[in-house]
Each structure stands twice: as structure tokens, then as C-alpha cells.
Design a protein around this motif. Structure first.
Motif, PDB file in Angstrom:
ATOM      1  N   LYS A 172       0.819  -1.216   0.000  1.00  0.00           N
ATOM      2  CA  LYS A 172       0.000   0.000   0.000  1.00  0.00           C
ATOM      3  C   LYS A 172       0.855   1.270   0.000  1.00  0.00           C
ATOM      4  CE  LYS A 172      -2.401  -1.930   3.184  1.00  0.00           C
ATOM      5  NZ  LYS A 172      -3.175  -1.932   4.432  1.00  0.00           N
ATOM      6  N   ALA A 175       1.814   3.281  -3.217  1.00  0.00           N
ATOM      7  CA  ALA A 175       0.916   4.292  -3.795  1.00  0.00           C
ATOM      8  C   ALA A 175       1.418   5.701  -3.506  1.00  0.00           C
ATOM      9  CB  ALA A 175      -0.497   4.121  -3.241  1.00  0.00           C
ATOM     10  N   LEU A 176       2.172   5.862  -2.408  1.00  0.00           N
ATOM     11  CA  LEU A 176       2.638   7.200  -2.049  1.00  0.00           C
ATOM     12  C   LEU A 176       3.626   7.744  -3.072  1.00  0.00           C
ATOM     13  CD1 LEU A 176       3.105   6.706   1.775  1.00  0.00           C
ATOM     14  CD2 LEU A 176       1.196   7.716   0.565  1.00  0.00           C
ATOM     15  N   ALA A 178       3.183   7.952  -6.031  1.00  0.00           N
ATOM     16  CA  ALA A 178       2.432   8.741  -7.007  1.00  0.00           C
ATOM     17  C   ALA A 178       2.654  10.224  -6.759  1.00  0.00           C
ATOM     18  CB  ALA A 178       0.946   8.414  -6.913  1.00  0.00           C
ATOM     19  N   VAL A 179       2.847  10.592  -5.498  1.00  0.00           N
ATOM     20  CA  VAL A 179       2.964  12.002  -5.142  1.00  0.00           C
ATOM     21  C   VAL A 179       4.270  12.611  -5.684  1.00  0.00           C
ATOM     22  CG1 VAL A 179       3.083  13.590  -3.174  1.00  0.00           C
ATOM     23  CG2 VAL A 179       1.479  11.698  -3.147  1.00  0.00           C
ATOM     24  N   ARG A 183       5.344   6.558 -11.905  1.00  0.00           N
ATOM     25  CA  ARG A 183       4.113   5.978 -12.414  1.00  0.00           C
ATOM     26  C   ARG A 183       3.931   4.535 -11.959  1.00  0.00           C
ATOM     27  NH1 ARG A 183       3.138   5.678 -18.609  1.00  0.00           N
ATOM     28  NH2 ARG A 183       2.670   7.888 -18.695  1.00  0.00           N
ATOM     29  N   ALA A 186      -1.176   3.803  -8.661  1.00  0.00           N
ATOM     30  CA  ALA A 186      -2.000   4.954  -8.275  1.00  0.00           C
ATOM     31  C   ALA A 186      -1.832   6.122  -9.243  1.00  0.00           C
ATOM     32  CB  ALA A 186      -1.671   5.392  -6.847  1.00  0.00           C
ATOM     33  N   LEU A 187      -0.580   6.381  -9.690  1.00  0.00           N
ATOM     34  CA  LEU A 187      -0.383   7.507 -10.601  1.00  0.00           C
ATOM     35  C   LEU A 187      -0.933   7.181 -11.988  1.00  0.00           C
ATOM     36  CD1 LEU A 187       0.672  10.368 -10.849  1.00  0.00           C
ATOM     37  CD2 LEU A 187       2.795   9.452 -11.733  1.00  0.00           C
ATOM     38  N   ARG A 190      -4.482   7.832 -11.768  1.00  0.00           N
ATOM     39  CA  ARG A 190      -4.837   9.248 -11.742  1.00  0.00           C
ATOM     40  C   ARG A 190      -4.662   9.886 -13.112  1.00  0.00           C
ATOM     41  NH1 ARG A 190      -3.114  13.636  -7.190  1.00  0.00           N
ATOM     42  NH2 ARG A 190      -1.550  14.418  -8.598  1.00  0.00           N
ATOM     43  N   GLN A 191      -3.610   9.457 -13.821  1.00  0.00           N
ATOM     44  CA  GLN A 191      -3.417  10.001 -15.172  1.00  0.00           C
ATOM     45  C   GLN A 191      -4.549   9.572 -16.091  1.00  0.00           C
ATOM     46  OE1 GLN A 191       0.533   8.771 -16.281  1.00  0.00           O
ATOM     47  NE2 GLN A 191       1.511  10.443 -15.175  1.00  0.00           N
ATOM     48  N   PHE A 203     -10.725   4.654 -10.480  1.00  0.00           N
ATOM     49  CA  PHE A 203     -10.397   4.468  -9.060  1.00  0.00           C
ATOM     50  C   PHE A 203     -10.953   3.146  -8.538  1.00  0.00           C
ATOM     51  CE2 PHE A 203      -9.922   9.310  -8.477  1.00  0.00           C
ATOM     52  CZ  PHE A 203      -8.572   9.217  -8.734  1.00  0.00           C
ATOM     53  N   ALA A 206      -8.665   0.344  -9.881  1.00  0.00           N
ATOM     54  CA  ALA A 206      -7.396   0.276  -9.161  1.00  0.00           C
ATOM     55  C   ALA A 206      -7.620  -0.267  -7.758  1.00  0.00           C
ATOM     56  CB  ALA A 206      -6.754   1.653  -9.096  1.00  0.00           C
ATOM     57  N   GLY A 207      -8.705   0.155  -7.116  1.00  0.00           N
ATOM     58  CA  GLY A 207      -9.020  -0.350  -5.781  1.00  0.00           C
ATOM     59  C   GLY A 207      -9.162  -1.861  -5.801  1.00  0.00           C
ATOM     60  N   TYR A 210      -5.661  -3.474  -6.026  1.00  0.00           N
ATOM     61  CA  TYR A 210      -4.961  -3.487  -4.736  1.00  0.00           C
ATOM     62  C   TYR A 210      -5.587  -4.520  -3.807  1.00  0.00           C
ATOM     63  CZ  TYR A 210      -2.204   0.789  -5.505  1.00  0.00           C
ATOM     64  OH  TYR A 210      -1.306   1.712  -5.955  1.00  0.00           O
TER      65      TYR A 210
END
Lengths: 237, 259, 270
Positions: A172, A175-176, A178-179, A183, A186-187, A190-191, A203, A206-207, A210
Motif C-alpha cells: 500500500k 501508492a505514495l 504517485a505524489v 508511475r 496509483a499515478l 490518476r493520469q 479508481f 485500481a481499488g 490493490y
């Protein structure tokens, strides 16, 4: 409401890109987890056997990593980590290395995981009856051999629940990244969502990915746990 | 294989490559890892495309540079440059005096205006008075943030800062903000999409070169004069041989270079 | 900066000073002072003068989110725990599914799903857009709070399930033998015993929750993380703002851990 065709594996579907991101997440998690285990083993042994300076340094490492949010650590290590490392290398007169995004990501996850692994493994080693290690010493085994043949296998049953939990956290935490613009799943999500404006669809997908990873991991963990406890029961019988 | 050798191989495989002389011509080009059409946005297969991608390819070919794309989050792109994680920023970044304190820029390669966009059903203009009581959205770490801070902060109800422009656009459509200030070309592209049908350009922010800068340039580290020279020569060359105009024609029906 | 911190060590009560006199005990403060001196000497820190108000405001936002989400999340977690242990199937099953989904997906994704996904869905309905809740739904904090509440409830709900199930049957039977009503039994015996059993885990979860709060900065909330992000963008400094941010979180965690330990001691003391 959902345009499922956006998930197909060929453009204009984003399916392949999401899977690619998922593969990146898996690489990050497993690479980071492996580095974390190495750091954790070294850290646990250092905390238990090292000298005062070493112990304090390790204590600072585990305390800071566990007190600072992962997101902050990731920002710090991702942007400043490479720079700091290369400055250090330059000070030691070693040529600089070029750290790619994936390597940086794996290192970041690994350093974070290492602090938690240290604590889990330290606790597990402490739980090993000291008599076993003493007996090995009496046999004249070298410290490295004792570690490999006695301490590590004996502490495993105590470490598995904690280590299993760390793996779930690692998956998990990826995913951070992505910030910082790496890529992973999560990123990529978002893209895709930002481009197609179909936020809910991507979303949710992706959920589900995961969640599937977590559920499969949990099943494997349960199998491993059962096997280890069975072996332990046999050994004690 | 010995363990140390094996570790070295693995490290190389995952990207810890030693920097040696042969890789001197390799430069890591970065743009924001977010959809920013029509300049840089990922297509469904994850590949980057847009005006700036074509521009980068043309410049790198002309300057004989081996350019590797390394997208990074917009809010970390300048730290990434100064800490040598990347070598060039080609991300619609405007040349401003503020940024010039920290990094260097090539000559400008296009010039956009600062547009204010809002929903069709409300009427207002791009002045502090027009924006009175409105919630204004914009991208963090952008010229628009500084501009709005300076000129609109006293009149608007609030300024909401987004990590990426597409998020601000999404919230404009959702009615969570009343207006966006952003680069005109990116907003024009958005207004052409179905989602953007809600909105229109209300006007352009009054000129203030001290904040809005002097056009978009390639960002580089200070002191890299040789690289800067190569890039400037390449930009001139592609403008002279028509490559620039051909790329522009693919995305716009007018010249985006400005005057 | 160096002077400040050495003096802080000297000002410790005298009995602490004695224990600090051994070389081993001095290692940590010495390292800390050295570290602070190094970053103070080499770093650029004059931006703090411009941003300290914003930083304090950011810390307040972070703490407000932490406290409110932990409290609401805990109440929700109690329900999730009880439903899973005693509830009818129709409630037990969704409660378990909720915990599994929350624990099985990254919080960042949940947050984006609520803010961008659900927010966009809400906006499609004119009924919602013209209703009295819309001014709140326009803002970011309801989504951020909801995501943090769900996350806390998901993890703690799982803990509470175990805690409720683990209360010795004998105690409950004894309570029933006393003729306690179901409600009274729950409030007087079952709930306090369950909470007591898992108190250390709960305090750990609150600290983890503090470490989750910076994610809300990705949906336009201005917590302390977002303020430091702003400093980074305004000053282009790589190290200093992030070092300050890390220090802020270390201090917050230390204070929080101490407070929670005090609460814990008081509860278990009774």
C-alpha cells in the motif's frame, strides 16, 4: 454510467497502462520489502549486539522513521536522498551514481520498511530461548553460523505475523510514490482518470487490483503460517 | 558468481548505473507527471505525446543529445533539477525573475497568456473587481499562483491550489470553484473537450511581467552554459528550418511563439 | 542554535544530569545537538519568519483532523466490531467487507476516490447542487475527514472485533446472572473490558493516524504538510523545509505518545 471499454488492454483502453503500473507497484513492493528485510536483519542484530554508538544510531533511525509520516520520508528520500548520497560519495572520492526512478523508489520503500523490520526481527530474536544459542556456542559454532543455522530459523515463527503485516503495508505504501510522480498503479490511475475524466471507473478498478493483491497475499501468508507452526509443533513433540 | 558481483548486477539492472564519460551526452528531460494537453499528456498506452514532446524530440535531435524522459511531480520539479535528479525541464515552465534566482533558462520557445476561465452561466471579467467573492482555482507553484496572490488575493473569496491543472479543471466542472487562472493554450484545449463545454474564457489577466515572466523556456541548472548554448542553438535551428512551425500546425491553428 | 541546545541539556533536573554523566547516555543528546547545529549552520532558515503563522495554522488543521477523525472513527469502529461479533448476518457481512476493503487498499486511493470520484458524481445531480449541503460538499474537508474516519474505523474495527470476541465468556455470564439488561451489560462490562484489552493497540493506531493526515494535502487541504509544500515551492529549498516538517512530526508524535500513555495509565489504573 461506466464506459468499460476504457479498460480494454489496447488503446483507447487504458488496461495495459494500469497493468503496467500494477507491475511497477509489485516491483517496488517486493524490492523494497527485500531491502527492508536486509536492513531489518542488520538493524536487529546491531541493536542486540552492537556497541553503544551503533545502538544509538539505529535507535534514532527506527524512531525517526516510525515517527515521521511515510509521505514525508518518501519526499525527502526521493528528492534529497540521491543528492545526499552523491555528495557523500564525492566526499569519499567515489564517482557519483545515477539513480533511476525505480531504484530510488525501491530504496525509499526499503529504508522505511527497514525500520519496521528491525523492530519486528529484534522482538522475534529476543523471543528465541537463549539456551538454544548457548548450546550452539558450546558446540563451537561461529557467530555467523549460529545466526544462519539457529537464530534465524528459530525466530521465524515469532517474526512471521509482523513480517506478513509489513508486506501488506509495503504494497500500500507504494501508492505514495504517485505524489513524487513515479508511475505506479496509483499515478497511472490518476493520469487515466484525469485524461478521460472517468474518475469513478478508474479508481474503482485500481481499488479492486490493490484489494486482490491484499487478498492473495493474505491467503499465501496463512499457508506459510500454517506450515511453519506445524513444523514447530513437530519439533516440539 | 560471487555474491558481490551478483549484487552489482542487480543494482545496475534496477537503475543504479554509474555515471561515466560515455553517458555525458545522455540528458534526463523532465516534465510534470500529469496530463497537460496539448503539451504533454499520456495517451491510453501510457506513452507521452503532445506539442512539447515533439518539440523536445526535435531539439534533442538537433542538439545531438540522447534525451531520456523522466517525468516528475510538478511541485518537485525544480528541487529535482537542482539536486541533479533531472537535467532539463521542458514542462511549459515560464521564465520568471523569481525562478532565475534558483535555476537558469534557455531562450523562450513559446509564450502563453494568463487566462481566467469560468462557467458560461455567470458573467464576470478578469479583473480584481470581476473576481470579487469568487473561489479561484489554480496550480501550485505556478506563475498564476504568484499573480493571484499579488493581484486577486484581496478581492476573491479564496484561492484553491491544486497539484495538477486537470484536477482544477475537474473541480471547475464540478462547481467546486468559480474560476481558474491558467495558461491560455492549455485552457483553450480543455474548453474544446465535452467536459469543458460548461465554461468559457472570461478574459486575460492584466500584464505584470515581474510575475507572469517572459515566455516559456527550457529549465536548466545554473552554470551549465555549454548545454544551454546547445539548446538555444537547436531552438533557433528548428525555428529556422520550419520544424517548429510544422509541429505547431499539428496542435494549433496559429503561431504560439509570440512576439 | 548550538548554545540553545547545550543549555537545554544543562538545565535538566540534577538527578537526570547524573544519569547523563555516563558516556553512553550522552551519545543521543550529543548526536541531536550535532545534527541540529549542522542543519542550523548550513541551512537557510530565514523563511521561517514569513511562514510561522501559516505553519501554526497548518499544525492546527492537522491536529483538528487527527482528533475529529479518531473520535468519530472510534465510534464507527465500535459498531463495526460489535456487528461482526454479535450482529445479525445482514450487518456482520457488510461490516467485515468494509474492514477488508479499507484495509486492503491504499488510503491515498480512497481519498482520491472520495474527493474526485464521488465529488464529481455529486456534482452531476442538480438536486444535490441546489441543496443546503452543497456548500459543504464543495469544500475539501468533508471528503478528507470522511476518508480518515473510514480508514481509522476500518483498522480499529478489526481490532475491536478481536477485542469483543476475546472478553472471557465467564464475565458476561456473571453479568447476566446478576440480571443485567443487555444494554447495561454491554456498557458496563463488555465494552470497557474490550477497550481495556486493546488500549495499547488503540494508542498505536492513533499515532499511525497522525502519520496518515498529510495525505489530505493532495486534495487541496492546507495542513502542515501542505504549508511546508508551499514553502518548498516558494523558496526552492530541497532540504530545510522537509527537515523542519520531519521535526514537527517527530515532536507531535512524541507529545501524542506521552499523552496517550498518560490516558492509558489512568484507564488501566482504575
Amino acid at each position: 454510467m461506466f464506459d468499460i471499454s476504457l479498460l480494454s488492454l489496447t488503446p483507447p483502453g487504458w488496461g495495459a497502462t494500469l497493468l503496467d503500473g500494477f507491475a511497477n507497484s509489485l516491483t517496488l513492493a517486493s524490492g523494497g520489502y527485500a531491502i527492508g528485510l536486509l536492513l531489518g536483519t542488520a538493524g536487529a542484530l546491531g541493536k542486540l549486539n552492537g556497541n553503544a554508538f551503533f545502538r544509538e544510531a539505529l535507535e534514532t533511525y527506527t524512531t525517526v522513521v516510525r515517527a515521521v509520516p511515510e509521505l514525508v520520508l518518501i519526499l525527502f528520500l526521493y528528492y534529497a536522498g540521491t543528492d545526499a548520497m552523491n555528495r557523500l560519495l564525492a566526499a569519499l572520492d567515489i564517482p557519483a551514481v545515477d539513480v533511476g526512478g525505480l531504484a530510488a523508489g525501491i530504496s525509499v520503500i526499503g529504508i522505511v520498511q527497514g525500520a519496521y523490520s528491525t523492530e519486528v526481527l529484534r522482538g522475534a530474536i529476543l523471543a528465541v530461548p537463549y539456551g538454544q544459542i548457548e548450546a550452539a556456542k558450546a558446540y563451537g559454532m561461529s557467530p555467523l553460523r549460529i545466526l544462519w543455522r539457529i537464530t534465524l530459523p528459530a525466530m521465524l515463527p515469532f517474526a512471521i505475523p509482523g513480517l506478513a503485516n509489513l508486506w501488506l503495508i509495503a504494497t500500500k505504501d507504494t501508492a505514495l510514490l504517485a505524489v513524487v510522480g513515479f508511475r505506479e498503479l496509483a499515478l497511472a490511475t490518476r493520469q487515466a482518470a484525469g485524461t478521460t475524466k472517468d474518475y469513478m471507473l478508474f479508481f474503482t478498478t485500481a481499488g479492486a487490483m490493490y484489494l486482490a493483491l491484499t487478498i492473495v497475499s493474505s491467503l499465501v501468508i496463512k499457508m506459510v503460517e500454517r506450515r511453519v507452526t506445524r513444523r514447530l509443533a513437530v519439533a516440539h513433540a | 558468481m560471487r555474491l558481490s558481483a551478483r549484487i552489482a548486477v542487480i543494482l545496475c539492472a534496477i537503475g543504479f548505473a554509474p555515471l561515466n564519460a560515455a553517458s555525458a551526452e545522455t540528458v534526463k528531460v523532465s516534465w510534470a507527471a500529469e496530463p497537460y494537453p496539448p503539451f504533454t499528456s499520456p495517451d491510453a498506452s501510457g506513452k507521452w505525446q503532445g506539442w512539447e514532446v515533439d518539440f523536445m524530440n526535435a531539439v534533442c535531435t538537433k542538439a545531438k543529445l540522447d534525451c531520456v524522459i523522466t517525468p516528475i511531480a510538478w511541485d518537485g520539479i525544480i528541487p529535482a533539477l537542482t539536486s541533479k535528479k533531472i537535467d532539463l525541464i521542458i514542462s511549459s515552465m515560464t521564465i520568471t525573475d523569481e525562478r532565475l534566482k534558483t535555476i537558469d533558462f534557455s531562450d523562450k520557445y513559446y509564450d502563453a497568456r494568463a487566462a481566467i476561465v469560468g462557467p458560461r452561466e455567470t458573467k464576470f471579467d478578469a479583473t480584481p473587481k470581476g473576481l470579487k467573492g469568487k473561489l479561484l482555482g489554480l496550480q501550485v507553484a505556478s506563475i498564476h499562483q504568484r499573480y493571484a496572490q499579488k493581484h486577486f488575493a484581496d478581492s476573491v473569496a479564496g484561492i484553491k491550489e491544486y497539484q495538477t491543472l486537470d484536477e482544477a479543471q475537474q473541480d471547475l466542472v464540478a462547481g467546486r470553484i468559480d474560476a481558474i487562472q491558467a495558461d491560455s493554450f492549455a485552457m483553450v484545449d480543455f474548453l474544446k473537450t465535452p467536459a469543458g463545454a460548461c465554461c468559457e474564457i472570461k478574459g486575460y489577466a492584466a500584464k505584470d511581467e515581474s510575475v507572469l515572466g517572459h515566455g516559456v523556456g527550457v529549465g536548466l541548472r545554473k552554470g551549465e552554459t555549454e548545454l544551454k548554448g546547445k539548446i538555444n542553438t537547436a531552438i533557433k535551428a528548428i525555428r529556422a528550418d520550419g520544424t517548429y512551425q510544422a509541429i505547431t500546425k499539428k496542435y494549433f491553428d496559429f503561431d504560439i511563439y509570440g512576439d | 542554535m548550538l548554545d540553545d541546545h547545550t543549555s537545554a541539556v544543562v538545565h535538566e533536573p540534577s538527578h537526570r544530569l547524573m544519569s547523563l554523566a555516563t558516556p553512553q547516555a550522552l551519545v543521543k543528546p550529543a548526536l541531536l545537538v550535532l545534527f541540529l547545529a549542522l542543519i542550523g549552520y548550513y541551512g537557510e532558515w530565514n523563511w521561517i519568519a514569513d511562514y510561522w503563522r501559516l505553519l501554526l495554522h497548518g499544525i492546527a488543521v492537522t491536529l483538528a483532523l487527527l482528533v475529529s477523525s479518531s473520535i468519530i472513527g472510534f465510534v464507527l469502529a465500535l459498531l463495526l466490531g460489535v456487528f461482526q461479533v454479535t450482529g445479525p448476518r445482514t450487518l456482520a457481512w457488510p461490516a467485515q467487507a468494509f474492514c477488508t476493503i479499507i484495509r486492503g487498499t491504499p488510503l491515498l486511493l480512497q481519498l482520491w476516490m472520495l474527493y474526485f470520484g464521488l465529488g464529481a458524481v455529486f456534482a452531476q445531480y442538480p438536486e444535490i447542487r441546489s441543496s443546503f449541503v452543497w456548500p459543504y460538499l464543495r469544500e475539501a474537508w468533508p471528503y478528507a475527514l470522511a476518508a480518515l474516519v473510514f480508514s481509522f474505523a476500518g483498522y480499529v474495527g478489526e481490532v475491536m472485533r478481536g477485542a469483543f470476541a476475546g472478553v472471557p465468556k465467564g464475565e458476561l455470564e456473571a453479568a447476566r446472572a446478576f440480571g443485567m439488561s443487555r444494554r447495561k451489560m454491554f456498557l458496563r462490562i463488555w465494552l470497557p473490558r474490550a477497550v481495556q484489552r486493546v488500549l495499547p493497540v488503540l494508542t498505536g493506531e492513533v499515532i499511525l493516524q497522525l502519520k496518515s493526515t498529510p495525505l489530505v494535502a493532495t486534495v487541496t487541504m492546507t495542513d502542515v504538510f501542505a504549508v511546508v509544500a508551499k514553502v518548498r515551492q516558494d523558496t526552492y529549498l530541497t532540504y530545510e523545509p522537509l527537515i523542519l516538517l520531519a521535526l514537527i512530526y517527530v515532536v507531535l508524535t512524541a507529545i501524542l505518545a506521552r499523552l496517550l500513555r498518560l490516558c492509558e495509565a489512568r484507564v488501566t489504573g482504575n
